[in-house]
Every structure is written in C-alpha cells, then in structure tokens.
Design a protein around this motif. Structure first.
Motif, mmCIF file in Angstrom:
data_model
loop_
_atom_site.group_PDB
_atom_site.id
_atom_site.type_symbol
_atom_site.label_atom_id
_atom_site.label_comp_id
_atom_site.label_asym_id
_atom_site.label_seq_id
_atom_site.Cartn_x
_atom_site.Cartn_y
_atom_site.Cartn_z
ATOM 1 N N ASN A 66 32.879 -49.355 -80.792
ATOM 2 C CA ASN A 66 32.440 -50.730 -80.963
ATOM 3 C C ASN A 66 32.883 -51.296 -82.314
ATOM 4 O OD1 ASN A 66 31.175 -53.096 -80.240
ATOM 5 N ND2 ASN A 66 29.138 -52.451 -80.854
ATOM 6 N N SER A 67 33.778 -50.569 -82.994
ATOM 7 C CA SER A 67 34.231 -50.994 -84.318
ATOM 8 C C SER A 67 35.639 -50.471 -84.556
ATOM 9 C CB SER A 67 33.281 -50.457 -85.391
ATOM 10 O OG SER A 67 33.861 -50.541 -86.677
ATOM 11 N N THR A 68 36.441 -51.268 -85.269
ATOM 12 C CA THR A 68 37.776 -50.803 -85.636
ATOM 13 C C THR A 68 37.696 -49.656 -86.643
ATOM 14 O OG1 THR A 68 37.878 -52.562 -87.295
ATOM 15 C CG2 THR A 68 38.894 -53.009 -85.155
ATOM 16 N N HIS A 69 36.596 -49.600 -87.425
ATOM 17 C CA HIS A 69 36.388 -48.483 -88.355
ATOM 18 C C HIS A 69 36.470 -47.151 -87.600
ATOM 19 C CE1 HIS A 69 34.592 -50.032 -92.284
ATOM 20 N NE2 HIS A 69 34.916 -51.118 -91.625
ATOM 21 N N GLU A 70 35.803 -47.100 -86.465
ATOM 22 C CA GLU A 70 35.701 -45.853 -85.710
ATOM 23 C C GLU A 70 37.069 -45.424 -85.185
ATOM 24 O OE1 GLU A 70 31.340 -47.547 -84.716
ATOM 25 O OE2 GLU A 70 32.871 -47.545 -83.137
ATOM 26 N N ALA A 71 37.860 -46.397 -84.717
ATOM 27 C CA ALA A 71 39.202 -46.078 -84.236
ATOM 28 C C ALA A 71 40.075 -45.557 -85.373
ATOM 29 C CB ALA A 71 39.836 -47.309 -83.595
ATOM 30 N N ALA A 72 39.937 -46.160 -86.562
ATOM 31 C CA ALA A 72 40.730 -45.708 -87.709
ATOM 32 C C ALA A 72 40.394 -44.267 -88.074
ATOM 33 C CB ALA A 72 40.487 -46.632 -88.901
ATOM 34 N N LEU A 73 39.106 -43.927 -88.017
ATOM 35 C CA LEU A 73 38.700 -42.556 -88.314
ATOM 36 C C LEU A 73 39.222 -41.594 -87.245
ATOM 37 C CD1 LEU A 73 35.039 -43.226 -89.512
ATOM 38 C CD2 LEU A 73 36.982 -42.560 -90.946
#
Length: 237
Positions: A66-73
């Motif tokens: 639900n966040s681009t942060h999570e995809a980056a990680l």
C-alpha cells in the motif's frame, strides 16, 4: 513480556518495530501499530502460548503493498516478484519491474494513492500478506478492515522514522517475512558504511550550503520539520 527462549534481533537506528527469534525458525514480530504477529515456517504448528496471535506462514509468496516505500524495500531484497497488488498507477512508478508487471497484468491496481483500498480487489488476489502503513488520518481503519476480512496485514511505518538510516532499517522488518534477515543485514550494513563514508567526506569540505526543501502541492508549500528524516538526510549529506 519477553517470551521464554526468544532472542531480540538487534536494531541500530529504527525504533518503530521489534523482531524476536523463537525456536525452530519462527519469529515474533511487533509491527508499526504495536500488533504482535507470529511468523511460522510453512506447515509448522504454532506453540500453545501464541495461540491468540495472528499467524503468518513464511516465506510469503504473494503480497499487496500500500506504499511505494514497501516496494523500494522489497527491491533491495530481490523480492519484487512477490508483489501482486499496488495502489499507485503505472505512470507514477519509478521502479521498472513494477511498471512492467502492471503492463503485463501480473500486478493489479487495488487502490488509488492515499484513497481507501479496493478491498474486493485485494481479496480476489488472495495475498499471503498485505503491507500497509498508519500515521495519517483514517489509515488505522484500513488495518481494522483488513483484519475484519481475515486478510493477514503487517504495518510498515518506515516513514515515521526521523533518521534516514532508521527508515532503511525497516528492510529487516520486510525481510523477516521472506526468511531473508541475513541478506537484509548485509545490505543494511553496506548502506550504513556508504552513508558514513559520505558524511566523513563532506565534513572535510569546510563550508556547508544552505538548503531549502519543500513540496508544492495545490498552491501550498509544505516544509518538513527540522528534526524530520528529510532534514536529517540533508544534514548527513
């Protein structure tokens, strides 16, 4: 209370989560909302003392972010292939694998930015886990709704850390769901070394420039606070 036989995974910068290693490859995770999750290798039974906790079988194979942060990680972990649902349109992504996955239909759009999730679309994907965040109005309601629908959910709140390295250390939080804590630790230590090398280099430079940082949105300029991760990142660099 610390469970018997549990060993806390050390954290250097992050403050918003906790990981405790149990016997037999299981983990007890406290997420960004203080929710306790029991992570079990596939096919393993939960110990009786953890009967009341949410159980998540690991490694997870299908996740919604639900966040681009999570995809980056997850990119740092080499696990972008596990993503089956996102909440940003294809044109707003800067990760090529996500854009290609959406174009091919392997990754579905299940929301729109900070708007509510399309819960029916999420349920149709049958994810092993939904990664989401809180800290903004109504975001806790997303967690509650996912719980109500019996969809496994973990709260990833890296955005609330004031240290940029603390944000990156949430890599360990994501990694434990994939059985990749060791890989996450190696990645994190190398990143910390690079940041420290940059800091040492610029400290020798003498004068420091003044920096104005902000986001202009709908005619207003939003400035992060002096102790925010953005301010600390600028100071570090």
């Amino acid at each position: 209370d610390k469970p018997s036989g549990a060993a806390a995974v050390p954290l250097e910068y992050a403050t918003g989560f906790r990981i405790e290693q149990l016997e037999g490859g299981s983990y007890l995770v406290t997420d960004g909302e203080g929710r306790r999750l029991l992570l079990l290798p596939r096919g393993r039974q939960a110990p009786a003392q953890y009967a009341g906790l949410t159980r998540i079988e690991t490694p997870v194979r299908r996740v919604v972010v639900n966040s681009t942060h999570e995809a980056a990680l997850l990119r740092a972990l080499g696990e972008l292939g596990s993503i089956v649902g996102v909440t940003e349109k294809e044109e707003r992504w800067h990760i090529a694998e996500i854009k290609e996955g959406m174009k091919q239909g392997r990754i579905r759009l299940v929301g729109s930015g900070m708007a509510p999730l399309d819960y029916e679309a999420v349920m149709a994907l049958k994810p092993d886990l939904v990664f989401t965040y809180t800290g903004f109005p109504d975001t806790v309601q997303v967690v509650r709704k996912l719980e109500e629908l019996h969809l496994p959910v973990a709260v990833e709140n890296s955005h609330l850390e004031t240290d940029p390295l603390g944000q990156l250390e949430w890599l360990k939080f994501m990694a434990v769901f994939y059985g990749k804590l060791d890989a996450a630790d190696r990645y994190f230590r190398e990143a910390v070394k690079q940041a420290q090398d940059v800091k040492a280099t610029v400290e020798r430079a003498g004068s420091r420039p003044r920096v104005l940082w902000g986001i202009i949105f709908e005619g207003k300029c939003y400035i992060p606070a002096g102790e925010s991760y953005a301010a600390n990142m600028i100071s570090l660099a």
